[in-house]
Design an enzyme around this catalytic site. Structure first.
Site, PDB file in Angstrom:
ATOM      1  N   ASP A  11       0.967  -1.265   0.019  1.00 33.65           N
ATOM      2  CA  ASP A  11       0.000  -0.138   0.063  1.00 33.65           C
ATOM      3  C   ASP A  11       1.033   1.183   0.076  1.00 33.65           C
ATOM      4  O   ASP A  11       1.673   1.598   0.781  1.00 33.65           O
ATOM      5  CB  ASP A  11      -0.864  -0.021   1.306  1.00 33.65           C
ATOM      6  CG  ASP A  11      -1.911   0.930   1.329  1.00 33.65           C
ATOM      7  OD1 ASP A  11      -1.665   2.182   0.688  1.00 33.65           O
ATOM      8  OD2 ASP A  11      -2.652   1.303   2.270  1.00 33.65           O
ATOM      9  N   ASP A 106      -3.124   2.207  -5.665  1.00 29.08           N
ATOM     10  CA  ASP A 106      -2.153   1.921  -4.768  1.00 29.08           C
ATOM     11  C   ASP A 106      -1.956   0.782  -3.990  1.00 29.08           C
ATOM     12  O   ASP A 106      -0.970   0.964  -3.249  1.00 29.08           O
ATOM     13  CB  ASP A 106      -1.815   3.187  -4.051  1.00 29.08           C
ATOM     14  CG  ASP A 106      -2.763   3.153  -2.716  1.00 29.08           C
ATOM     15  OD1 ASP A 106      -3.756   2.840  -2.678  1.00 29.08           O
ATOM     16  OD2 ASP A 106      -2.110   3.764  -1.777  1.00 29.08           O
ATOM     17  N   GLU A 107      -2.620  -0.106  -4.115  1.00 25.18           N
ATOM     18  CA  GLU A 107      -2.726  -1.280  -3.074  1.00 25.18           C
ATOM     19  C   GLU A 107      -3.219  -2.654  -3.905  1.00 25.18           C
ATOM     20  O   GLU A 107      -3.854  -2.824  -4.625  1.00 25.18           O
ATOM     21  CB  GLU A 107      -4.182  -0.692  -2.224  1.00 25.18           C
ATOM     22  CG  GLU A 107      -4.015  -1.398  -0.871  1.00 25.18           C
ATOM     23  CD  GLU A 107      -5.356  -0.842  -0.367  1.00 25.18           C
ATOM     24  OE1 GLU A 107      -5.831  -1.918   0.469  1.00 25.18           O
ATOM     25  OE2 GLU A 107      -5.899   0.018  -0.412  1.00 25.18           O
TER      26      GLU A 107
HETATM   27  P1  TTP Z   1      -5.294   4.979   0.534  1.00 28.74           P
HETATM   28  O1  TTP Z   1      -4.281   3.983   0.659  1.00 28.74           O
HETATM   29  O2  TTP Z   1      -6.490   4.963   1.568  1.00 28.74           O
HETATM   30  O3  TTP Z   1      -4.615   6.320   1.277  1.00 28.74           O
HETATM   31  P2  TTP Z   1      -3.162   6.859   1.083  1.00 28.74           P
HETATM   32  O4  TTP Z   1      -2.336   5.967   0.079  1.00 28.74           O
HETATM   33  O5  TTP Z   1      -3.394   8.388   0.793  1.00 28.74           O
HETATM   34  O6  TTP Z   1      -2.608   7.067   2.377  1.00 28.74           O
HETATM   35  P3  TTP Z   1      -1.871   5.883   3.367  1.00 28.74           P
HETATM   36  O7  TTP Z   1      -0.227   6.246   3.392  1.00 28.74           O
HETATM   37  O8  TTP Z   1      -2.780   5.869   4.715  1.00 28.74           O
HETATM   38  O9  TTP Z   1      -2.078   4.601   2.295  1.00 28.74           O
HETATM   39  O10 TTP Z   1      -5.806   5.591  -0.578  1.00 28.74           O
HETATM   40  C1  TTP Z   1      -5.027   5.522  -1.998  1.00 28.74           C
HETATM   41  C2  TTP Z   1      -5.674   6.957  -2.713  1.00 28.74           C
HETATM   42  O11 TTP Z   1      -6.946   6.789  -2.912  1.00 28.74           O
HETATM   43  C3  TTP Z   1      -5.292   8.192  -1.991  1.00 28.74           C
HETATM   44  O12 TTP Z   1      -3.847   8.525  -2.172  1.00 28.74           O
HETATM   45  C4  TTP Z   1      -6.266   9.171  -2.387  1.00 28.74           C
HETATM   46  C5  TTP Z   1      -7.388   8.196  -2.940  1.00 28.74           C
HETATM   47  N1  TTP Z   1      -8.463   8.223  -1.648  1.00 28.74           N
HETATM   48  C6  TTP Z   1      -9.729   9.066  -2.129  1.00 28.74           C
HETATM   49  O13 TTP Z   1      -9.590   9.757  -3.196  1.00 28.74           O
HETATM   50  N2  TTP Z   1     -10.588   9.152  -1.255  1.00 28.74           N
HETATM   51  C7  TTP Z   1     -10.660   8.585  -0.025  1.00 28.74           C
HETATM   52  O14 TTP Z   1     -11.482   8.413   0.645  1.00 28.74           O
HETATM   53  C8  TTP Z   1      -9.362   7.679   0.366  1.00 28.74           C
HETATM   54  C9  TTP Z   1      -9.439   6.728   1.522  1.00 28.74           C
HETATM   55  C10 TTP Z   1      -8.647   7.569  -0.866  1.00 28.74           C
HETATM   56 MG    MG Z   2      -2.074   4.163   0.367  1.00 35.42          MG
END
Ligand code: TTP
Ligand code: MG
Length: 344
Positions: A11, A106-107
């Site tokens: 992730d 991203d995951e």
């Molecule tokens: P996430 O992996 O949930 O968040 P992140 O990568 O920004 O942060 P983390 O370090 O906690 O993993 O989500 C991936 C991308 O998806 C994030 O960069 C932006 C998008 N996203 C949204 O647009 N709306 C949302 O509510 C969430 C949770 C994510």
């Molecule tokens: Mg993320």
């Protein structure tokens, strides 16, 4: 029995924000968010870890975020760019295994059994993936390594950002016992609140509940809860599921009493669906619009129609059709789209 760690959940850290920081040196060390503008009632998609110290998080209204941090730099999203970076990250995953289940841009889950590198050692494979992402793409990614998807996903949050965590078989019992129930797969706000009312805060608490009682209170999901709170999860890593639909739904803490209350919820749900579609690696073509309604007595119905967009009037009509079939208070409302069969 708990198995040796062979699943890696990867992730990226503050994904959209990290890419923007990478591409503009002037942003280094500053609180930044990616999302809509406060003046346009926009919401935050994500923010970097500097901004998180101010209590800013995904899905927060941008106006609230700006109030919490006056210096917050808000950048409009560039989805094309994020998709491009996502493809590069997935290229790196594919050097180690082809058993990859993408969850979002991203995951992903990786099953590295049979991987030839590092004698198949999942810990070293995760380290190699993280080093490659840092060196070649210039962003950071975190990883969780465990014997199943549930534990791997939880573990990837443990040393975030830019870290990894492995759950060894002998650590599973300890690891899971202290875990809040809200981290379990399928436990949303409403189920978490219901469990809290029963004084079930952690998986350790939940382990004390008999299988029968869980089944009585939660139906079939009770069985999953019984397993999950013991760290058991038999879901395989599924390669390229063919998506047939995309939807979002909300279970309401208080039932929606009538049709008008349901109609009032639609714009918010449609907006969430829109964002979910945008975040897919390739935004799909739409074939049908669907509304799902679950009434307070758990009976449920769906209504759908041919369509190629997320039209509010169509959703309103479908909602009305569905609601009239039950005419009872509604506990869950969902909107979605069906996708055309893939062409081969
Ligand atoms: P996430 O992996 O949930 O968040 P992140 O990568 O920004 O942060 P983390 O370090 O906690 O993993 O989500 C991936 C991308 O998806 C994030 O960069 C932006 C998008 N996203 C949204 O647009 N709306 C949302 O509510 C969430 C949770 C994510
Ligand atoms: Mg993320």
């Amino acid at each position: 029995m708990a198995t040796e760690p062979y699943i890696i959940h990867c992730d990226c850290d503050s994904f959209y924000a990290s890419i923007e920081e990478r591409d503009n040196a002037a942003l280094a060390g500053k609180p930044i968010a990616v999302g809509g503008l406060p003046e346009q009632r926009g919401v935050i998609a994500t923010c970097n870890y500097v901004a998180r110290k101010f209590g800013i998080h995904s899905a927060m209204p941008s106006a609230t975020a700006r109030r919490r941090c006056a210096n917050l730099i808000i950048i409009r999203p560039d989805m094309e760019k994020y998709r491009r970076v996502s493809r590069q990250v997935h290229e790196i995953f594919r050097r180690y295994t082809l058993t990859i289940e993408p969850l979002s841009l991203d995951e992903a889950y990786l099953d590295v059994r049979g991987c030839a590198d590092f004698g198949g050692d999942a810990i070293r494979i995760a380290e190699a993936i993280r080093a490659a992402v840092r060196n070649e793409i210039d962003i950071t990614i975190s990883a969780g390594i465990a014997g199943n998807k549930l534990l791997a996903k939880i573990a990837s949050d443990w040393n975030k950002p830019d870290g990894q965590f492995v759950v060894k078989p002998e650590q599973v019992a300890d690891f899971i016992a202290r875990l809040p129930v809200s981290h379990l797969h399928g436990v949303g706000k409403v189920t978490a609140a219901k469990l809290r009312r029963l004084n079930m805060e952690t998986c350790g608490d939940l382990q004390k509940m008999a299988r029968e009682e869980l089944r009585e209170r939660f139906g079939r999901f009770g069985q999953r809860l019984y397993e999950q709170c013991r760290g058991i999860d038999n879901r395989p890593v599924q390669v390229s599921r063919v998506r047939k639909s995309v939807s979002v739904e909300t279970t309401y803490a208080k039932d929606l009493p009538d049709l008008q209350a349901c109609l009032d919820e639609l714009p918010g749900l449609i907006e969430q669906l829109q964002r979910r579609l945008e975040r897919m690696s390739k935004p799909p073509r739409i074939n049908k619009q669907v509304v799902k309604i679950k009434f307070h007595d758990f009976s449920q119905t769906t209504a759908e129609m041919l369509s190629t967009s997320l039209d509010l009037e169509n959703y309103s009509r479908l909602c009305e059709t569905g609601f009239r079939r039950g005419g009872k208070p509604v506990r869950l409302l969902g909107v979605g789209v069906r996708l055309p069969e893939p062409e081969n």
